[in-house]
Design a protein around this motif. Structure first.
Motif, short mmCIF file in Angstrom:
data_model
loop_
_atom_site.label_atom_id
_atom_site.label_comp_id
_atom_site.label_asym_id
_atom_site.label_seq_id
_atom_site.Cartn_x
_atom_site.Cartn_y
_atom_site.Cartn_z
N ARG A 156 0.86 -1.27 -0.13
CA ARG A 156 0.12 0.12 -0.09
C ARG A 156 0.98 1.23 -0.03
O ARG A 156 1.65 1.24 0.73
CB ARG A 156 -0.88 0.05 1.10
CG ARG A 156 -1.81 1.46 1.12
CD ARG A 156 -2.69 1.38 2.65
NE ARG A 156 -3.38 2.52 2.50
CZ ARG A 156 -4.61 2.92 1.88
NH1 ARG A 156 -5.13 2.01 1.07
NH2 ARG A 156 -5.36 3.86 2.13
N SER A 158 0.41 5.51 -0.14
CA SER A 158 -0.66 6.55 -0.05
C SER A 158 0.07 8.05 0.21
O SER A 158 1.27 8.09 0.80
CB SER A 158 -1.43 6.46 1.41
OG SER A 158 -0.86 6.17 2.46
N ALA A 166 -4.51 10.21 -2.12
CA ALA A 166 -4.56 9.06 -3.03
C ALA A 166 -3.86 7.95 -2.54
O ALA A 166 -3.00 8.06 -1.40
CB ALA A 166 -4.03 9.58 -4.31
N ASN A 169 -3.16 0.27 -3.85
CA ASN A 169 -2.88 -1.17 -3.22
C ASN A 169 -2.59 -2.09 -4.43
O ASN A 169 -3.44 -2.08 -5.19
CB ASN A 169 -4.33 -1.49 -2.32
CG ASN A 169 -4.61 -0.60 -1.49
OD1 ASN A 169 -3.85 -0.02 -0.44
ND2 ASN A 169 -5.86 -0.10 -1.51
N GLU A 202 -5.35 -1.43 -6.96
CA GLU A 202 -6.67 -0.72 -6.58
C GLU A 202 -5.88 0.86 -6.47
O GLU A 202 -5.05 0.94 -5.85
CB GLU A 202 -7.30 -1.09 -5.65
CG GLU A 202 -8.51 -0.37 -5.40
CD GLU A 202 -9.34 -0.83 -3.91
OE1 GLU A 202 -10.49 -0.60 -3.94
OE2 GLU A 202 -8.76 -1.00 -2.90
N ASN A 204 -7.25 4.52 -5.30
CA ASN A 204 -8.35 5.40 -4.73
C ASN A 204 -7.77 6.71 -4.49
O ASN A 204 -6.57 6.97 -4.25
CB ASN A 204 -8.70 4.68 -3.22
CG ASN A 204 -9.05 3.45 -2.95
OD1 ASN A 204 -10.18 3.18 -3.59
ND2 ASN A 204 -8.40 2.45 -2.52
N THR A 205 -8.72 7.60 -4.97
CA THR A 205 -8.46 9.03 -4.72
C THR A 205 -9.55 9.86 -3.99
O THR A 205 -10.88 9.16 -4.02
CB THR A 205 -8.18 9.92 -5.82
OG1 THR A 205 -9.38 9.93 -6.90
CG2 THR A 205 -7.17 9.09 -6.72
N SER A 206 -9.30 11.05 -3.47
CA SER A 206 -10.58 11.52 -2.73
C SER A 206 -11.37 12.45 -3.59
O SER A 206 -12.54 12.82 -3.39
CB SER A 206 -9.99 12.75 -1.68
OG SER A 206 -9.12 13.64 -2.35
N SER A 208 -12.19 10.55 -6.92
CA SER A 208 -12.86 9.83 -7.79
C SER A 208 -13.07 8.24 -7.01
O SER A 208 -12.52 8.23 -5.94
CB SER A 208 -11.87 9.64 -9.04
OG SER A 208 -10.55 8.90 -8.54
N ASP A 209 -13.97 7.72 -7.62
CA ASP A 209 -14.08 6.17 -7.12
C ASP A 209 -12.95 5.33 -7.49
O ASP A 209 -12.09 5.71 -8.15
CB ASP A 209 -15.41 5.59 -7.75
CG ASP A 209 -16.70 6.39 -7.44
OD1 ASP A 209 -16.64 7.23 -6.36
OD2 ASP A 209 -17.61 6.41 -8.43
N SER A 210 -12.89 4.32 -6.55
CA SER A 210 -11.74 3.46 -6.75
C SER A 210 -11.99 2.75 -8.01
O SER A 210 -12.86 2.39 -8.44
CB SER A 210 -11.71 2.42 -5.63
OG SER A 210 -12.68 1.56 -5.59
N GLU A 211 -10.41 2.32 -8.54
CA GLU A 211 -10.36 1.57 -9.93
C GLU A 211 -9.45 0.47 -9.74
O GLU A 211 -8.61 0.47 -9.13
CB GLU A 211 -9.79 2.71 -10.92
CG GLU A 211 -10.61 3.82 -11.17
CD GLU A 211 -10.17 4.63 -12.42
OE1 GLU A 211 -9.10 4.08 -12.71
OE2 GLU A 211 -10.71 5.80 -12.58
#
Length: 263
Positions: A156, A158, A166, A169, A202, A204-206, A208-211
C-alpha cells in the motif's frame, strides 16, 4: 499540488516495490530457543515490464541488506532486516516438530515500510509492505537445508496534500528457492532466487471512485547470497528419531537430549 503528490507517490511506489526483498534468505527451521543469528545479504534485483503497447524493458540494481534474528522459543523466531529493503520486521512460526530431522514447515510473516511527512505543507507519503511466505525446508544429514518459499504480498502506498489524497494497493504473488549450506556449526552460506509478480491493484483518490487493475505485464526477480552467522539449531540424529517418536513426543536416542538436539 495534488498532481505533484500523486506523481511523487507513483515514483516512490516504483522505487519502493523494487527495493523490498522478494527473497527470505533464511531456513524454514527456527534457530532454537535463545539462539541468535546475524546475516549479510548482498545481491542484485531486476524489474521487467512487458506491454503490448510499448514493448518491453528491464532494469537491474544492487540490493544489500543486514539481518538479525533471535530464537524466542524452539518454534518462534523474531528479527529485523534493514538496508535496501528499508526496515523490515520479521517473524517465523514453526508448524512442524522442532525435532523432525527431515523437514521443517513454517509461516514467516513480515512487514516493512516508511513514512515521509512535512508539517509545513501538511503533505505526506507512506509505504507499507506486508508479506506472508510459507517456508518448506528439506534437511540434509549434514545440517544443510533446501528451502522453498511461496508467498503472498500486499503493498500500500498513500499520499496526501492538504485535504486531498490518493492510495494505491497492490496484491502480488511469488516464490523463492534457496539452499542453506552448513559450512561450519556457526556459519551458513545461502544462495537464493526469488520472484514476485503483481496480480491485482486498486487506486483510490479523494476525487474519484476506486479503480481496480490487473495484468501489469511485468514483475521482479532477485538473487541474493546470504552469509549467516550463528549456531542455530544443532543437527538432529536422523537414525534416532522417527515419525512415531515425534507423534508421541518421545526420543529413544542416547545421543540426543529431551528436545531432540545433539549434546
Amino acid at each position: 499540488m495534488m498532481r505533484r503528490v500523486v506523481a511523487g507517490a507513483a515514483l516512490f511506489m516504483a522505487f519502493g516495490t523494487g527495493c523490498v526483498s522478494v527473497s527470505q534468505v533464511q531456513t524454514a527451521d527456527t534457530l532454537g530457543s535463545g539462539k541468535f543469528q546475524f546475516g549479510i545479504e548482498p545481491g542484485v534485483g531486476g524489474a521487467a515490464v512487458i506491454s503490448d503497447d510499448v514493448g518491453g524493458g528491464s532494469i537491474y540494481y544492487p540490493h544489500v541488506d543486514l539481518s538479525a534474528r533471535y530464537g524466542v522459543s524452539d518454534s518462534v523466531d523474531l528479527g529485523v532486516r534493514f538496508g535496501s529493503s528499508l526496515v523490515e520486521l520479521q517473524s517465523k512460526f514453526l508448524l512442524t516438530d522442532p525435532r523432525d530431522p527431515g523437514k521443517a514447515i513454517s509461516l514467516a510473516p513480515s512487514v516493512s515500510g516508511v513514512f515521509l511527512g512535512s508539517g509545513d505543507s501538511d503533505s505526506s507519503i507512506s509505504y507499507v509492505n506486508v508479506a506472508l511466505p510459507l517456508l518448506v525446508g528439506f534437511k540434509t544429514s549434514g545440517g544443510s537445508e533446501f528451502v522453498l518459499g511461496p508467498r503472498v504480498t500486499g503493498t500500500r502506498l498513500s499520499g496526501s496534500a492538504l485535504e486531498e489524497g490518493a492510495a494505491v494497493n497492490i496484491l502480488s504473488v511469488g516464490a523463492s528457492v534457496g539452499y542453506a549450506l552448513r559450512v561450519t556449526e556457526g556459519f551458513r552460506l545461502m544462495p537464493e532466487v526469488g520472484v514476485s509478480v503483481p496480480v491485482l491493484g486498486e487506486v483510490n483518490t479523494s476525487q474519484s471512485d476506486s479503480e481496480v487493475a490487473s495484468g501489469f505485464g511485468g514483475g521482479f526477480v532477485q538473487f541474493k547470497l546470504g552469509f549467516l552467522f550463528g549456531g542455530g539449531r544443532p543437527i538432529n540424529s536422523s537414525a534416532s528419531i522417527d515419525s512415531e517418536d515425534i507423534d508421541h513426543g518421545t526420543d529413544d536416542s542416547g545421543d540426543a537430549d529431551k528436545d531432540g538436539y545433539e549434546n
